[in-house]
Write an enzyme that holds these catalytic residues in place. Structure first.
Site, PDB file in Angstrom:
ATOM      1  N   LYS A   1       0.830  -1.212   0.000  1.00 25.98           N
ATOM      2  CA  LYS A   1       0.000   0.000   0.000  1.00 25.98           C
ATOM      3  C   LYS A   1       0.861   1.257   0.000  1.00 25.98           C
ATOM      4  CE  LYS A   1      -2.106  -1.312   3.744  1.00 25.98           C
ATOM      5  NZ  LYS A   1      -1.456  -2.628   3.846  1.00 25.98           N
TER       6      LYS A   1
ATOM      7  N   GLU B   1     -14.234 -24.835  -0.044  1.00 28.13           N
ATOM      8  CA  GLU B   1     -14.746 -23.736  -0.876  1.00 28.13           C
ATOM      9  C   GLU B   1     -15.402 -24.270  -2.149  1.00 28.13           C
ATOM     10  OE1 GLU B   1     -15.041 -20.808   0.288  1.00 28.13           O
ATOM     11  OE2 GLU B   1     -13.787 -21.129   2.053  1.00 28.13           O
TER      12      GLU B   1
ATOM     13  N   ASP C   1     -19.685 -20.819   9.022  1.00 26.76           N
ATOM     14  CA  ASP C   1     -20.782 -21.234   8.150  1.00 26.76           C
ATOM     15  C   ASP C   1     -21.934 -21.786   8.980  1.00 26.76           C
ATOM     16  OD1 ASP C   1     -19.147 -20.680   6.038  1.00 26.76           O
ATOM     17  OD2 ASP C   1     -18.492 -22.761   5.784  1.00 26.76           O
TER      18      ASP C   1
HETATM   19  P1  ADP Z   1       2.117  -2.050   3.230  1.00 29.93           P
HETATM   20  O1  ADP Z   1       2.223  -0.557   3.241  1.00 29.93           O
HETATM   21  O2  ADP Z   1       0.931  -2.547   2.472  1.00 29.93           O
HETATM   22  O3  ADP Z   1       2.211  -2.675   4.576  1.00 29.93           O
HETATM   23  P2  ADP Z   1       4.623  -1.786   1.921  1.00 29.93           P
HETATM   24  O4  ADP Z   1       4.265  -0.915   0.776  1.00 29.93           O
HETATM   25  O5  ADP Z   1       5.238  -1.101   3.082  1.00 29.93           O
HETATM   26  O6  ADP Z   1       3.367  -2.599   2.412  1.00 29.93           O
HETATM   27  O7  ADP Z   1       5.547  -2.955   1.400  1.00 29.93           O
HETATM   28  C1  ADP Z   1       6.759  -3.268   2.009  1.00 29.93           C
HETATM   29  C2  ADP Z   1       7.762  -3.725   0.971  1.00 29.93           C
HETATM   30  O8  ADP Z   1       7.390  -4.970   0.415  1.00 29.93           O
HETATM   31  C3  ADP Z   1       7.881  -2.792  -0.199  1.00 29.93           C
HETATM   32  O9  ADP Z   1       8.818  -1.792   0.038  1.00 29.93           O
HETATM   33  C4  ADP Z   1       8.311  -3.709  -1.327  1.00 29.93           C
HETATM   34  O10 ADP Z   1       9.694  -3.925  -1.306  1.00 29.93           O
HETATM   35  C5  ADP Z   1       7.629  -5.001  -0.972  1.00 29.93           C
HETATM   36  N1  ADP Z   1       6.349  -5.127  -1.672  1.00 29.93           N
HETATM   37  C6  ADP Z   1       5.129  -5.184  -1.080  1.00 29.93           C
HETATM   38  N2  ADP Z   1       4.165  -5.317  -1.995  1.00 29.93           N
HETATM   39  C7  ADP Z   1       4.768  -5.344  -3.199  1.00 29.93           C
HETATM   40  C8  ADP Z   1       4.289  -5.453  -4.544  1.00 29.93           C
HETATM   41  N3  ADP Z   1       2.982  -5.570  -4.813  1.00 29.93           N
HETATM   42  N4  ADP Z   1       5.193  -5.436  -5.545  1.00 29.93           N
HETATM   43  C9  ADP Z   1       6.509  -5.309  -5.276  1.00 29.93           C
HETATM   44  N5  ADP Z   1       7.012  -5.200  -4.049  1.00 29.93           N
HETATM   45  C10 ADP Z   1       6.173  -5.220  -2.998  1.00 29.93           C
HETATM   46 ZN    ZN Z   2     -17.149 -22.080   4.482  1.00 28.54          ZN
END
Ligand code: ADP
Ligand code: ZN
Ligand code: MG
Length: 606
Positions: A203, A421, A497
């Site tokens: 995120k 599922e 469920d």
């Molecule tokens: P969140 O904010 O959802 O907890 P982060 O953005 O802090 O997650 O993610 C932490 C690290 O994990 C990022 O800096 C990256 O290196 C890796 N990462 C997480 N999600 C992805 C993704 N979808 N693609 C590539 N790297 C990712």
């Molecule tokens: Zn179920």
């Protein structure tokens, strides 16, 4: 992080010690001073033994001349006596003298100020430990300041496996790049975008990528940083943040972990502990209402716990656009691994597809961790490429770490969930009164749901018939029955469920009068009292006979449905197998594919 701050505190501490030592009066604290009577003091004056005299309003201090190579000079004090001759005598004996404000008092004042200062600095350093790069010198300035990123340098290429979220964010990027295009027709762009999803799914990364793609500055603060803040500081920071943002528009203001700040406000504030958070939240709401997207400022926030957010934050005109950043499926994991392997020298035997298959339930952060760990392992063993064995080892290590946090499923558990599922899904497609299946997944989400079968209603419903309720009941039992058929064994996974199934059956008997035996009557004494009915006794007590009848009727409905579901699934046994196997392989199966399996087109794949 904490170590660095400790070091900083000590540096400051020693700095003040040196200051203290240089302070002339303060120096006296550490050297011994002897208290002597005034007559003795006069004697010392006449004997020419004094070097310097300091006259305070109530005391007199004197430094003796050094005697015979003695290094430290002795000093004495005496209580001042009304003596008009003293000055003359001092002049006569050539003693240096000066007047001072009461130095004893000023010394303690100095200490009084010095000790709280140290405590304050320690506290300050502690509250700020979450902010890298924020030195002690930036106390009071906006926490957002160290976080301005003129250009985050992150692009969508760095974020993988979240295509749906990216697609939705493209509009925001386009808007930030040419706001006029949208304003021309009077369209309104969403003010606030909330990224929702489990920790580590990317995120924060995604928010930075939006800024990077749009090439606009990125202001960010973390909600958790406000929690330890002093009163009033949080609100001031929010104000400051928005002010800066508006100056630098177009830009993105990002509030990470907004749940820490935006928890539901208590109806009655009992303790003062939450007040600061609420002040900050209120300030945020005020700012959100006050600012104008037309200036090109987009507000983004991220949370992994949307359910605890204050509803005021989610109202239209605030964070009304929600974007799901979910755990990646097998294909997504493969793409994420590719991103992180870009700068890693891989061995010839490495197959990223296999690594992706070995890591169900892993989020982006876990996968980044795997790649890093594997590279370190390979380096330690002196290899010239990161081989599959290093990856295997790294996966095991990361799994071990995650197992402690109860986040990983074994293969056996996955299998059970896949059949469970599939059971739900097949029943849902076989009975007429259930909603169509949109997607089936065995990727765990949240804490309670291990997998899920997402059904979407094809139309809005206000009324349900008896047979429709029975069909829904059947779908709920489908998971459990599939486990029975396949494994001859049942697991705890169906608890939710069964709870819902029992609820439906109970309501049918007690509220909707749908039981043949009890007839069209309601027996609602078990209903939860509504808010306004508190203290109001619910109607009649049920007789023991009626209670028993209700129980029996509920049981009958459930048992009959159970038999029916067993029939459906036994009849579809081969389809159950195909679907479960497909799920194990792909982790996510959409409704289209499911319907193909049911109509028999995919069966050849077996
Ligand atoms: P969140 O904010 O959802 O907890 P982060 O953005 O802090 O997650 O993610 C932490 C690290 O994990 C990022 O800096 C990256 O290196 C890796 N990462 C997480 N999600 C992805 C993704 N979808 N693609 C590539 N790297 C990712
Ligand atoms: Zn179920
Ligand atoms: Mg984050």
């Amino acid at each position: 992080m904490i170590k660095r701050h400790l070091a900083r505190i000590f540096i400051v501490f020693f700095f003040f010690l040196i200051l203290l030592a240089m302070h002339r009066n303060a120096f006296a604290i550490f050297s011994e001073t002897e208290k002597i009577p005034y007559s003795d003091f006069k004697k010392l004056v006449s004997q020419d033994k004094l070097e310097e005299v300091i006259i305070n309003p109530t005391t007199i201090k004197a430094v003796l001349k050094a005697e015979g190579g003695q290094k430290s000079k002795k000093s004495i004090t005496t209580v001042k006596v009304e003596d008009t001759e003293l000055i003359k005598e001092l002049i006569a004996h050539n003693v240096k003298f000066s007047a001072a404000n009461d130095s004893g008092w000023s010394q303690s004042l100095f200490l009084l100020w010095f000790i709280p200062m140290i405590i304050f600095l320690i506290l300050m350093a502690r509250t700020r430990k979450g902010a890298p790069g924020a030195g002690l010198m930036s106390i009071g300035k906006s926490r957002a300041k160290p976080y301005i990123d003129k250009d985050t340098g992150v692009t969508f290429d760095d974020v993988a496996g979240v295509d749906e979220a990216k697609e939705e964010l493209k509009e925001i990027i386009d808007y930030l790049q040419n706001p006029q295009k949208y304003q021309r027709l009077g369209g309104k762009i969403p003010k606030g975008v909330l990224l929702v999803g489990p920790t580590g799914t990317g995120k924060t990364l995604l928010a930075r990528a939006v800024a990077g793609e749009a090439k606009v500055p990125f202001f960010s603060i973390s909600g958790s940083g406000f929690v330890e803040m002093f009163v009033g500081v949080g609100a001031a920071r929010v104000r400051d943040l928005f002010e800066q943002g508006q100056e630098k528009a177009p830009c993105i203001i990002f509030i990470d972990e907004i749940d820490a700040l935006g928890k539901v406000r208590a109806a009655t504030p009992i303790s003062g502990g939450h007040e600061e958070r609420e002040n900050t939240l209120n300030q945020l709401l005020v700012e959100m209402d006050g600012f104008d997207t037309r200036k090109g400022v987009i507000l983004m926030a991220a949370t992994n716990r949307p359910e605890i957010l204050d509803p005021a934050l989610l109202r239209p005109g605030r964070f009304d656009r929600h974007i799901l950043v979910d755990r990646p499926d097998i294909k997504g994991r493969e793409e994420i691994l590719k991103v992180h392997c870009k700068n890693v020298k891989l061995g010839k035997d490495v197959d990223i597809k296999i690594i992706a298959a070995r890591t169900p339930g892993f989020v982006g952060a876990d996968l980044a961790n795997v790649v890093n760990e594997a590279a370190l392992l390979a380096a330690r063993m002196g290899k010239d490429g990161v081989g599959m064995d290093s990856f295997e080892e790294a996966i095991n290590r990361v799994i071990a770490g995650l197992e402690k946090k109860k986040k990983v499923m074994s293969r056996k558990e996955q299998e059970i969930i896949a059949y469970h599922e599939s059971g739900h899904a097949l029943v849902a497609e076989s009975v007429p009164g259930a909603d169509k299946v949109h997607r089936i997944s065995i990727i765990p989400r949240g804490i309670s749901a291990l997998g899920y079968t997402l059904q979407l209603p094809t139309e809005d419903r206000y009324l349900l018939t008896r047979s429709e309720l029975l069909d829904r009941l059947a779908v709920l039992l489908g998971g459990r029955v599939a486990e029975e058929i396949k494994f001859n064994e049942i697991s705890t996974g169906a608890q939710n469920d069964l709870e819902r199934a029992t609820d439906i059956a109970m309501s049918m008997v007690r509220e909707y009068g749908m039981s043949e035996k009890l007839g069209p009557m309601t027996f609602q004494n078990g209903r939860r009292p509504q808010f306004l009915e508190l203290g109001y006794r619910m109607s009649r007590e049920l007789s023991e006979d009626v209670s028993k009848d209700i129980d029996n009727e509920v049981k009958k409905i459930i048992f009959e449905t159970h038999t029916r579901v067993k029939g459906i699934l036994t009849e579809n046994r081969d389809r159950l197998e195909v679907l479960a196997k497909l799920l194990l392989e792909k982790e996510v199966v959409d409704g289209e594919e499911l319907r193909k399996i049911i109509s028999g087109k995919t069966e050849a794949r077996k």
